[in-house]
Motif scaffolding. Structure first.
Motif, short mmCIF file in Angstrom:
data_model
loop_
_atom_site.label_atom_id
_atom_site.label_comp_id
_atom_site.label_asym_id
_atom_site.label_seq_id
_atom_site.Cartn_x
_atom_site.Cartn_y
_atom_site.Cartn_z
N ILE A 181 40.16 44.99 38.67
CA ILE A 181 39.40 43.86 38.11
C ILE A 181 37.95 43.92 38.56
CG2 ILE A 181 39.14 41.35 38.25
CD1 ILE A 181 42.23 41.19 38.25
N LYS A 182 37.72 44.24 39.83
CA LYS A 182 36.33 44.35 40.32
C LYS A 182 35.59 45.48 39.64
CE LYS A 182 37.03 42.29 44.87
NZ LYS A 182 36.95 42.53 46.32
N LEU A 183 36.29 46.59 39.38
CA LEU A 183 35.66 47.71 38.68
C LEU A 183 35.25 47.29 37.27
CD1 LEU A 183 35.01 50.78 38.49
CD2 LEU A 183 37.32 51.04 37.58
N TYR A 228 28.88 43.98 33.82
CA TYR A 228 27.75 43.16 34.26
C TYR A 228 26.61 43.21 33.26
CZ TYR A 228 24.02 41.23 37.06
OH TYR A 228 22.99 40.45 37.51
N GLY A 229 26.18 42.06 32.78
CA GLY A 229 25.05 41.96 31.86
C GLY A 229 25.37 42.28 30.42
N ARG A 230 26.57 42.65 30.10
CA ARG A 230 26.90 43.06 28.73
C ARG A 230 27.37 41.90 27.86
NH1 ARG A 230 28.20 48.92 28.23
NH2 ARG A 230 27.73 49.77 30.27
N LEU A 249 34.80 38.06 27.03
CA LEU A 249 35.03 39.49 26.81
C LEU A 249 35.56 40.14 28.10
CD1 LEU A 249 34.95 41.89 24.94
CD2 LEU A 249 32.57 42.25 25.61
N LEU A 250 35.05 39.74 29.24
CA LEU A 250 35.55 40.27 30.51
C LEU A 250 37.03 39.95 30.66
CD1 LEU A 250 35.22 41.57 33.29
CD2 LEU A 250 34.50 39.33 34.14
N ALA A 276 43.47 45.93 30.02
CA ALA A 276 43.72 46.97 31.03
C ALA A 276 45.04 46.74 31.73
CB ALA A 276 42.57 46.99 32.04
N SER A 277 45.36 45.49 32.02
CA SER A 277 46.61 45.20 32.71
C SER A 277 47.80 45.42 31.79
CB SER A 277 46.61 43.77 33.24
OG SER A 277 46.62 42.85 32.19
#
Length: 110
Positions: free
Chosen positions: A59-61, A67-69, A74-75, A82-83
């Motif tokens: 999740i941190k990756l 960042y900034g996108r 969306l995050l 991914a999960s």
């Protein structure tokens, strides 16, 4: 002691380290005594928080990559996607990883 789950040998090891001349190792051993019960449990029990740490790391990756996108929506979708791909987070079979709404009506609903 570490690979064979022999936490009961911790006290003997700490006493050996205290008798040695290695100050950094003695300091480490004294630090282990602060939370002795937890250290013994960690050396003895088969449980691990490794899977949870792996999910947190992923999740941190993703957060750093995003960042900034775009925004939080969306995050969140990328994390859920991914999960879903690697089975890291449990989901019900009717939940869609891409939205808050189910992919089809939930069981028991029309």
């Amino acid at each position: 002691m570490l690979t064979q789950r022999q936490g009961h040998r911790l006290d003997d090891w700490i006493n050996e380290v205290r008798a040695s001349d290695l100050q950094p190792l003695r300091s480490f051993a004294e630090g282990l005594l602060i939370d002795h019960d937890a250290v013994v449990a960690g050396l003895t029990l088969p449980y691990s928080n490794g899977p949870a740490e792996g999910v947190i790391n992923k999740i941190k990756l993703l957060k750093r990559q995003m960042y900034g996108r775009a925004g939080l929506a969306l995050l969140r979708k990328r994390i859920l996607l991914a999960s879903a791909r690697n089975g890291a987070l449990p989901r019900k079979s009717w939940q869609s990883p891409w939205s808050d709404t189910p992919a089809w009506p939930r069981p028991g609903r029309t």
